[in-house]
Write a protein that holds these residues in place. Structure first.
Motif, short mmCIF file in Angstrom:
data_model
loop_
_atom_site.label_atom_id
_atom_site.label_comp_id
_atom_site.label_asym_id
_atom_site.label_seq_id
_atom_site.Cartn_x
_atom_site.Cartn_y
_atom_site.Cartn_z
N GLU A 121 0.88 -1.37 0.03
CA GLU A 121 0.06 0.08 -0.15
C GLU A 121 0.97 1.37 -0.09
O GLU A 121 0.47 2.24 -0.55
N ILE A 122 1.96 1.21 0.64
CA ILE A 122 2.70 2.45 0.72
C ILE A 122 3.36 2.75 -0.55
O ILE A 122 3.56 3.73 -1.16
N PHE A 124 2.05 1.71 -3.48
CA PHE A 124 1.12 2.10 -4.26
C PHE A 124 0.78 3.65 -4.29
O PHE A 124 0.50 4.52 -5.20
N ASP A 125 0.69 4.07 -2.81
CA ASP A 125 0.48 5.45 -2.82
C ASP A 125 1.46 6.28 -3.29
O ASP A 125 1.44 7.21 -3.74
N MET A 126 2.68 5.95 -2.97
CA MET A 126 4.06 6.42 -3.63
C MET A 126 3.70 6.50 -4.95
O MET A 126 4.27 7.72 -5.81
N GLN A 127 3.25 5.46 -5.69
CA GLN A 127 3.42 5.49 -7.13
C GLN A 127 2.07 6.16 -7.68
O GLN A 127 2.22 7.11 -8.75
N LEU A 128 1.02 6.59 -7.06
CA LEU A 128 0.12 7.33 -7.34
C LEU A 128 0.38 8.79 -7.22
O LEU A 128 -0.05 9.84 -8.14
N VAL A 129 1.08 9.33 -5.97
CA VAL A 129 1.62 10.61 -5.80
C VAL A 129 2.48 10.93 -6.99
O VAL A 129 2.29 12.10 -7.67
N LYS A 130 3.29 9.96 -7.47
CA LYS A 130 4.29 10.36 -8.42
C LYS A 130 3.73 10.59 -9.74
O LYS A 130 3.69 11.58 -10.53
N ALA A 131 2.49 9.73 -10.10
CA ALA A 131 1.73 9.74 -11.43
C ALA A 131 0.93 11.08 -11.56
O ALA A 131 0.92 11.71 -12.23
#
Length: 157
Positions: A121-122, A124-131
């Motif tokens: 989840e961490i 995934f959240d980092m990837q979402l923020v980056k996107a």
């Protein structure tokens, strides 16, 4: 106790590998404060697999028990210093841009999948923020181009 810690750490690694992550990790990286048990360098995630006793889990419950037990003058300052050191290394890692995660040994033993899920989840959240950042940057560039076009005065009216 060191063997128990390594057992917990190895169990976490095994489950982590079983999930077939596309993320490289390094065990016990020496160049980072506190030498995290696992470091996911791509995402700058430092993972610590902490034993309950030596890292003071439920300290308000454990401390009175130690005060009544054998050698409290040794154990209480030792564990309190471990807890202080944990806070110091966490601050140093956070300051360096790392995300710090601690799991208790029994938590890993009983709920290894859940611990791995926390890391997933961490990430995934980092990837979402980056996107999201990439999208915002691309939109800002387009807006800048449009604004520049508006500043051009036509040659003919």
């Amino acid at each position: 106790m060191l063997n128990a810690c390594k057992c917990i750490e190895n169990l976490f690694h095994k489950q982590y590998n079983h999930k077939n992550f596309q993320v490289n990790f390094i065990k016990n990286i020496k160049d980072l404060p506190g030498r995290p048990d696992i470091a996911l360098t791509k995402y700058k995630i430092a993972i610590f697999c902490d034993s309950e006793f030596f890292h003071g889990k439920d300290w308000e419950v454990l401390k009175p028990k130690l005060e009544k037990g054998k050698n409290p003058d040794y154990w209480i300052p030792k564990i309190e210093r471990n807890m202080e050191r944990d806070r110091e290394k966490d601050k140093a890692l956070l300051f360096a841009g790392w995300t710090v995660v601690h799991f208790w040994g029994k938590e890993i033993l009983k709920n290894t999948d859940e611990c791995v899920k926390v890391i997933e989840e961490i990430i995934f959240d980092m990837q979402l923020v980056k996107a999201t950042e990439n999208t915002v940057n691309a939109l800002a560039e387009e807006l800048e181009k449009l604004t520049a076009l508006e500043d051009i005065t036509p040659l003919h009216d």
